[in-house]
Write an enzyme that holds these catalytic residues in place. Sequence first.
Site, PDB file in Angstrom:
ATOM      1  N   HIS A  78     -68.213   8.107  26.858  1.00  0.00           N
ATOM      2  CA  HIS A  78     -67.796   7.741  25.436  1.00  0.00           C
ATOM      3  C   HIS A  78     -66.473   8.383  25.020  1.00  0.00           C
ATOM      4  O   HIS A  78     -65.439   8.070  24.486  1.00  0.00           O
ATOM      5  CB  HIS A  78     -68.947   7.152  24.683  1.00  0.00           C
ATOM      6  N   ASP A 107     -33.115   6.240  23.404  1.00  0.00           N
ATOM      7  CA  ASP A 107     -34.215   6.240  24.119  1.00  0.00           C
ATOM      8  C   ASP A 107     -34.695   7.510  24.098  1.00  0.00           C
ATOM      9  O   ASP A 107     -34.426   8.604  23.695  1.00  0.00           O
ATOM     10  CB  ASP A 107     -33.969   5.502  25.475  1.00  0.00           C
ATOM     11  N   TRP A 143     -69.050  15.458  27.097  1.00  0.00           N
ATOM     12  CA  TRP A 143     -67.616  15.745  27.234  1.00  0.00           C
ATOM     13  C   TRP A 143     -67.240  17.042  27.295  1.00  0.00           C
ATOM     14  O   TRP A 143     -66.262  17.639  28.029  1.00  0.00           O
ATOM     15  CB  TRP A 143     -66.628  15.023  26.446  1.00  0.00           C
ATOM     16  N   SER A 170     -50.384  13.886  32.653  1.00  0.00           N
ATOM     17  CA  SER A 170     -49.868  13.036  31.923  1.00  0.00           C
ATOM     18  C   SER A 170     -49.403  13.484  30.471  1.00  0.00           C
ATOM     19  O   SER A 170     -48.406  13.203  29.923  1.00  0.00           O
ATOM     20  CB  SER A 170     -50.746  11.807  31.858  1.00  0.00           C
ATOM     21  N   SER A 171     -50.451  14.172  29.863  1.00  0.00           N
ATOM     22  CA  SER A 171     -50.158  14.547  28.376  1.00  0.00           C
ATOM     23  C   SER A 171     -48.921  15.481  28.587  1.00  0.00           C
ATOM     24  O   SER A 171     -48.194  15.799  27.537  1.00  0.00           O
ATOM     25  CB  SER A 171     -51.278  15.328  27.923  1.00  0.00           C
ATOM     26  N   HIS A 254     -60.348  22.924  20.716  1.00  0.00           N
ATOM     27  CA  HIS A 254     -60.106  23.138  19.048  1.00  0.00           C
ATOM     28  C   HIS A 254     -58.548  22.615  18.803  1.00  0.00           C
ATOM     29  O   HIS A 254     -58.524  21.682  17.842  1.00  0.00           O
ATOM     30  CB  HIS A 254     -60.466  24.363  18.281  1.00  0.00           C
ATOM     31  N   GLU A 256     -57.313  20.731  20.822  1.00  0.00           N
ATOM     32  CA  GLU A 256     -57.204  19.303  20.979  1.00  0.00           C
ATOM     33  C   GLU A 256     -57.617  18.344  19.782  1.00  0.00           C
ATOM     34  O   GLU A 256     -56.879  17.447  19.790  1.00  0.00           O
ATOM     35  CB  GLU A 256     -58.286  19.003  22.022  1.00  0.00           C
ATOM     36  N   TYR A 258     -56.827  18.884  16.719  1.00  0.00           N
ATOM     37  CA  TYR A 258     -55.674  18.802  16.044  1.00  0.00           C
ATOM     38  C   TYR A 258     -54.600  17.964  16.715  1.00  0.00           C
ATOM     39  O   TYR A 258     -53.938  17.209  15.872  1.00  0.00           O
ATOM     40  CB  TYR A 258     -54.922  20.069  15.362  1.00  0.00           C
ATOM     41  N   SER A 269     -47.844  10.442   6.273  1.00  0.00           N
ATOM     42  CA  SER A 269     -46.883  10.931   5.627  1.00  0.00           C
ATOM     43  C   SER A 269     -45.753  10.004   5.620  1.00  0.00           C
ATOM     44  O   SER A 269     -44.829  10.383   4.682  1.00  0.00           O
ATOM     45  CB  SER A 269     -46.357  12.340   6.010  1.00  0.00           C
ATOM     46  N   HIS A 303     -65.950  28.876  16.633  1.00  0.00           N
ATOM     47  CA  HIS A 303     -66.604  28.198  15.599  1.00  0.00           C
ATOM     48  C   HIS A 303     -67.687  27.201  16.141  1.00  0.00           C
ATOM     49  O   HIS A 303     -68.457  26.654  15.511  1.00  0.00           O
ATOM     50  CB  HIS A 303     -66.110  27.926  14.203  1.00  0.00           C
ATOM     51  N   HIS A 304     -67.190  26.905  17.466  1.00  0.00           N
ATOM     52  CA  HIS A 304     -68.235  25.873  17.920  1.00  0.00           C
ATOM     53  C   HIS A 304     -69.167  26.284  18.742  1.00  0.00           C
ATOM     54  O   HIS A 304     -69.996  25.628  19.443  1.00  0.00           O
ATOM     55  CB  HIS A 304     -67.157  25.158  19.151  1.00  0.00           C
ATOM     56  N   THR A 329     -54.443  22.398   5.199  1.00  0.00           N
ATOM     57  CA  THR A 329     -54.947  21.114   4.922  1.00  0.00           C
ATOM     58  C   THR A 329     -54.978  20.661   3.523  1.00  0.00           C
ATOM     59  O   THR A 329     -54.666  19.592   3.326  1.00  0.00           O
ATOM     60  CB  THR A 329     -56.466  20.901   5.527  1.00  0.00           C
ATOM     61  N   LYS A 332     -51.541  19.801   2.519  1.00  0.00           N
ATOM     62  CA  LYS A 332     -51.293  18.489   2.863  1.00  0.00           C
ATOM     63  C   LYS A 332     -51.907  17.150   1.938  1.00  0.00           C
ATOM     64  O   LYS A 332     -51.097  16.303   1.348  1.00  0.00           O
ATOM     65  CB  LYS A 332     -51.805  18.067   4.391  1.00  0.00           C
ATOM     66  N   ARG A 451     -78.486  16.214  18.254  1.00  0.00           N
ATOM     67  CA  ARG A 451     -77.651  15.119  18.831  1.00  0.00           C
ATOM     68  C   ARG A 451     -77.977  14.773  20.139  1.00  0.00           C
ATOM     69  O   ARG A 451     -78.736  15.540  20.813  1.00  0.00           O
ATOM     70  CB  ARG A 451     -76.123  15.749  18.656  1.00  0.00           C
TER      71      ARG A 451
END
Lengths: 535, 376
Positions: A78, A107, A143, A170-171, A254, A256, A258, A269, A303-304, A329, A332, A451
Site C-alpha cells: 500500500h 514542449d 515500506w 524513472s524519477s 525525509h 522524499e 517533501y 500557490s 528524527h524518524h 512552512t 508558506k 502501528r
Amino acid sequence: MATVADTHGAEHEHGPAKGILRWITTTNHKDIGTLYLTFAMIMFLVGGTMALIIRAELYQPGLQLVDPHFFNQMTTLHALIMVFGAVMPAFAGFANWMIPPMIGAPDMALPRLNNWSFWILPFAATLLSATLFMDGGAVASGWTLYPPLVLQFGNALPFTIFSVHLLGISSILASINIIVTIFNLRAPGLTMMKMPMFCWTWLITAFLLILVMPVLAGAVTMLLFDKFFDTSFFDAAGGGDPVLFQHLFWFFGHPEVYIIILPAFGIISQVIPTFSRKPLFGKNSMIFATAVIGFLSFIVWAHHQFTVGMPVPAELYFMYATMLIAVPTGVKVFNWLATMWKGSLTFETPMLHALGFLVLFVLGGFTGIMMSQVPADLYYHDNYFIVAHFHYTLVGGGVFGIFAGLFYWLPKWTGTMYDEKLGKLHFWLSFLGFNLLFMPQHFLGLAGMPRRIPDYAVQFTEFNQMSTVGAFIFGFTQLLLIYIVYKCVKGEGEKVGDEVWEGAKSHGLEWNLPSPMPYHHSFEGIDIQKAVADE
Amino acid sequence: MILHNLKRLFVFLVLVSLGEAARADYAVNIPVGPTETSRLIYGFHMYAIWVCVGIAVVVFGVMFYSIIHHRKSKNPVPATFHENTTLEIVWTVIPVLILIGLAVPATKALIKIEDTSGAEMTIKVTGYQWKWHYEYPEEGIQFFSSLDEASNRARQLGSGIDPETVPHYLLEVDHPLVVPVNTKIRFLITAADVIHAWWVPAFGWKKDAIPGFMNAAWVEIEKPGVYRGQCAELCGRDHGYMPIVVKAVTKDEYRAWVAQWKQEHAARKAEEAQWTMEVALKRGREVYNTHCVSCHQVDGSGVPGTFPALAGSAVATGEVDRVIDIVLEGKGAMPAFGKDENISDADLAAVITYVRNAFGNQVGDLVKPDDIADVR
C-alpha cells in the site's frame, strides 16, 4: 527557443497518431502528462484497495479476513504503491502538462527521455505487484524495508529491490527533464523570479529527487548484497549495523516526503490567488521558503529514529533541526492566508480542495511539531499517532493538492467544464470521509495502539470502527472522481474559453492559450512577450 | 457480527455525544503513568497540544474570517496589496520564539529521561520473533514471556471466539515481568533476530531492541500494579502478538517472588533429574507454547502452505535424530533453536518429546537431554 518552434512549425501541423501506438511512441508532453495521470489513478485504486483490505481487517478485534503475514504485505505494498505509483506520478503528470505552458515552452526539453521515464513505470509497478503472487508472497517488512526483517523474505525481495531501482531511474530521468526544461525553455522575459510557484516547487523537487534517489538505490543494493553475496553491511555479527540502513533510508525518506508535498504547495500557490482574485502575497519569500524547506529536508532524517538509541546530543540536534522546518512552512501558510485576506473569494471545487488542503496540512503540521519533540516522540513513535500524522500531510496535503490541481486545470486540458455539482460533492465526501478515517487514529495512538498490527486489544475497537467507515467513504468517493473526469474528457459539459476562471490570465501564462490547448506548439500565434509582460 | 458491531458503534457515538465514554477502559489521551518519566512525557505532550491549539485559533480564525467576510458576494472588489517586509519578518520571528519556548523544556526533559545512571537493579530484555526474554543477571533469574493461551486461541483466523470474552485480549502473557516499586531499574534492551521495540505506554518511553546492540532505558515505578504494553516495531508475521506485562509489586513481595522463583526452579531441576515421560511432556508443553505455537499452532495443525503441520506429520513422528537435527539447525523460516543460549538441551528434549506425543501423535518415545547433546 522560439526559433526551434518556427523551424519545425510546418511539418508538425498534424494531430496525434492513432490507436495504441500514439501512447506508446508519444513524445508529446500533453500525452505523456495524460499517461502519468492515468497511471497514477490506476495505482491510486490499487493502493486504495489494499488500504481497504487493511481497514476491513481492523474493523473489529480478532482476525476475520486475512492472515497476519498477508496483512503485513498489504501495509508494505500500500505504502510503496501510493508513494511511488500514485502520488509521485500524479505530480509528474501535472509537471508534464503544465510546466511547458506555464513557462511559454512548446514542449519538454527532452521528449524521448520523457517517453522513457514514463514507460519504465508500468513495468516497475507490475513487477512490484507481481511479488504478491510469488512463493511466500510480497515483502512484508513495511515500506521502510528495515533489515534484518526484510532479509527474511525470499523470492519477492530481489524483485522488490529491482522495481525500486526502476522507479528511481524513472524519477531521476523525469527530474532531469524538468530541470533542463525550466533552465532552457523559458519564454524571453520570463525571469526565474517571475516563474510561477508551481514550476519553482517542481524545480526544487527535481533537485531533491536527483540527490536522494541514488541514496535509496545504494541502500537497497546493500540489502541485496547482504542477502545474496554474504556481505554484512547491516548484520552486527559480521561487523555491520542494522541501524545504518535506517540512516540511509531516511536520508532518502525525509526528502522524499517533501518531494511529495512541495509540488502540492506549488499547485495551492496557483489556485488560492486565482480564486482570491489577488496576486500571491509574497512570492519571493514563498520561493525562498521552498528552497529552505528543501535544504532542511536533508539534515533532519534521524528524527524518524528517536528510539534507536542515539546519543542524547544527536537526538537534541535532530530535534532542533526538525523544529526549524516549522518556520518556512509557517511562512508558506501565512502567505496563503495573506493572499486570501481582503480578496474576492469564490469557492469552486479547486478552491474547496485548496482550503481542504490548508486545514488538513496545518493539522498535520501541528502533529509534526509535537513529534519533533523527542520526549513526547518516545511515546508517539510507531503508534497510530504517526499514522494519522503522515496521512494528514501526505493525503490531506499531497492528495488534496492533486485534487485541487486536477479540477483547476482539467477544463484547460479538455476544453470542457467538469460537473461543478458533482465536483463539490466529491470534495465534501472526500473531506468528511478523510477526517472520519484519520482523526480517530490520533486518539488510538495516544491510547497506546501500535502501528502495523492486524489485530488489537478490545479497548481500541470503537475508534477503529469509525476509521474503517471513513476509509470506505473516502475510498468509494474516488469512483465518483473517475466518473467526473470521464464525463469531462468525453466533452459532456459547458465549453470553456481561454481563461476558464475569472481573471485567471493574470495568474499564469497557460490561461492565454485556447482550451483545450493545441496538441503541438501551444503558443503558436500568441505574443508570449506581451503575455509575460501583462501577467 | 457486523450488524452487532454497527449497533455498538452507534451506541458509542450516542454515548460520546452525551459526553460519556462508552467503556471504562476506553482512552483518548496519553495515560499518566506511575513514573516520573511518564508524567514528564504527558506534561510535555499536553503543553505541545495547547501551544498548537493556540496557533490553530489564530490561523484558522484568520482563515475562516477571510472565508466568511472576504467572499466575492461581500467583497466584490479584491484588494491588490502584496509584499510587506515587516509582516514577513514578524511571522518568521514569532514562530522562532514559540519554538524556543518548546525546545528549552524538551531539552531538559530529554536529558532527564535518558539518564540511566544510579540504577539499583538491571533487567536484560531480549526481543524474539515473537516473544520477550527477561533476565535478572543479579538474581540468576531468566524466562521467556509470550502471549497467553486464551488470547492465542482467540486470535486465530476464524477462531469463532469473541475477543471481548477473553480477559486482556492480546495484552496478557504466560510469565509477566515482576519488578519492585520505588527502585530505579535499568533495562538493557536487545534482540535475538530482528528489530523489536519494548513499549509499555504507562511508562511513556519505548526503546528499540536491536540484534547485536544494547540499548538502555530506565523506570522507577511508584505504584504497584499491572502495566501492559506491546512490541512497537514491525518484526514479522506475529508482531501484533508479543505483549509485555509488567507486574510492579512492593519490595517485600518482590523479594518473596525471587525466593519463590528460585525455589521452584530448584524443585524443577530436581524433578527433571528423573527424566520421566510425565515431566518431559509438562515441560515440553510450556516450551512448545513459548517457541513453537505461533507457527505450528496450539493443536499442531500449522498454517497450510506456510508452516507445516506437526499433528500426524511423518517427519515429526519419524526418525528422532532427524527431528532433533531440524530443531537444532532450523529449516527454512524455522530458527536454529540449538544456537540460542536461552534454550537448554532439556527444553529441546522436552519439546521434541511433546511434539511426538501430542496432537494425536503417539510415538511413545522419551527424548533425553543427552540425546540432544549427542546429535550436537
